[in-house]
Design a protein around this motif. Structure first.
Motif: not given
Length: 414
Positions: A338-347
């Protein structure tokens, strides 16, 4: 008078290539490791890279390597390319030492993708139409001559790093390669080539004195029929009943002979369509990823021991005996498309880790890390290796993983 210690020279025994160290020790051979990448890069990416070495050497080319070997209290019995970066230097050094290896006159063609294309054309091998350029600014003219879409790739990199699909003239004019460092270095030339549509396979073989055996092949499957530049999404081990198996296997063994592969493992990527089988890339080395671990666990292949025997000039048993495979394999790449960003969590990771058909889960990022759009192997956020009694089970498990794992990413501000 002291006798020299028998040893094997492992060139760049990094990542999955580390398995050669234990195999050498099992066979009573000392490990002389030669590293061709920069020391700073090695220490940053593989700080424990010298673990298991009896001797650690550093050199950037074959002449430096041969100089470093002079005066060692070891008798080198075999030279082994343990990583993609090593395939050229290993063959040149083996030839200089008079040891078993592959055709040294074609060593560059087995490493440099432009030389690979040029030799394939001379040998009558089916390949994409291509042009070689020195600057990305030359891509539009090269692509126009070939016809869109095209693939642009560095000639000396690996892991799909820098490989970019260029769909049309506007995309060619605006082309930017995000990672300007490359896996090994910023490239000084690029291959611009015709985009081939069709099924894509990776074919793994062992060779002994010019005799080749296909041990398995994997199909690179995509989520839909769109053109792509990164092949890893769902990888599923093919079965001999596959309608394309025979022609792919026959073509790849012909390729190995044409490229002077006499001994050792190889990993060859091809695309298949109504026009035939097209060479994408030939690697005279063991495959990366799950294959070696799963072979060792579920088949009679001893990946590193068998490869070492080939380089020692012996014929390993795996060239002739049944593989005795007790499972079918697959692998999944949970990408950030999708788009670059900051990882919040891997569910969903715990559910996947506890799945009885999942052999290994790989997680590349932690919450708080910046996650780029996935374009190459090193930017896959989550991967998993699976096994099952048949291909249908493998496909089902891959679908279950994809339905379970979810990346929660906060996109970068525009």
């Amino acid at each position: 008078m002291n006798e020299c210690k028998p040893a094997v020279l492992l060139v760049d025994p990094l990542k999955s290539g580390e398995g050669y160290k234990k195999a050498a020790a099992d066979m009573g051979l000392a490990v002389v490791a030669l590293y061709t990448l920069g020391v700073r890069e090695l220490n940053a990416r593989w700080p424990d890279h010298t673990d298991g070495d009896d001797v650690s050497l550093y050199a950037s080319d074959a002449s430096e390597a041969l100089a470093a070997l002079g005066g060692l209290d070891h008798e080198i019995r075999a030279v082994v390319p343990a990583f993609e970066s090593a395939v050229h230097i290993a063959d040149v050094v083996a030839d200089a030492l008079g040891l078993p290896g592959n055709d040294v006159s074609l060593a560059v063609a087995r490493r440099n993708k432009a030389a690979m294309r040029a030799h394939a054309a001379e040998a009558g091998v089916r390949i994409p139409a291509f042009r070689l350029v020195r600057e990305l600014s030359e891509v539009p003219a090269a692509a126009a001559a070939i016809g869109y879409p095209v693939i642009v790739k560095p000639t000396m990199d690996a892991g799909a790093n820098g490989v970019t699909l260029v769909r049309d003239a506007q995309a060619a004019e605006n082309l930017r390669i995000e990672d300007e460092n490359g896996l090994f270095s910023w490239p000084d030339e690029w291959l611009v080539e015709e985009y081939i549509r069709g099924r894509e396979f990776a074919v793994n073989c062992y060779s002994s004195d010019g005799d080749h055996r296909v041990v398995d092949m994997w199909e690179y499957r995509q989520p839909d029929s769109r053109d792509y530049d990164f092949p890893l999404w769902d990888n599923v081990q093919a079965v001999p009943e596959d309608p394309d198996w025979d022609r792919v296997a026959e073509h790849v063994t012909h390729l190995l002979t044409a490229f002077g592969v006499h001994r050792g493992p190889s990993h060859t990527e091809v695309k298949v369509n109504s026009r035939g089988v097209h060479l994408i890339e030939l690697g005279a080395r063991l495959p990366g990823g799950p294959a070696t671990d799963q072979w060792a666990q579920y088949t009679d292949i001893r990946p590193f021991h068998d490869a070492l025997e080939c380089y020692l000039g012996c014929r390993p048993e795996i060239m002739d005996k049944p593989l005795n495979s007790r499972a079918l394999f697959g692998a999944i790449a949970v990408r950030n498309d999708d788009a670059p960003g900051t990882l919040v969590a891997v569910h969903g990771l715990e559910q996947v880790r506890s799945h009885p058909c999942v052999d290994k889960v790989l997680v590349s990022y932690e919450p708080g890390d910046h996650v780029p759009v996935t374009h190459e192997v090193k930017t896959i956020p989550v991967g998993a290796w699976v096994s099952g009694p048949d291909q249908q089970t493998v496909e089902r498990v891959l679908a279950e993983i994809r339905a379970t794992v979810r990346l929660e990413i906060t996109p970068d501000p525009h």
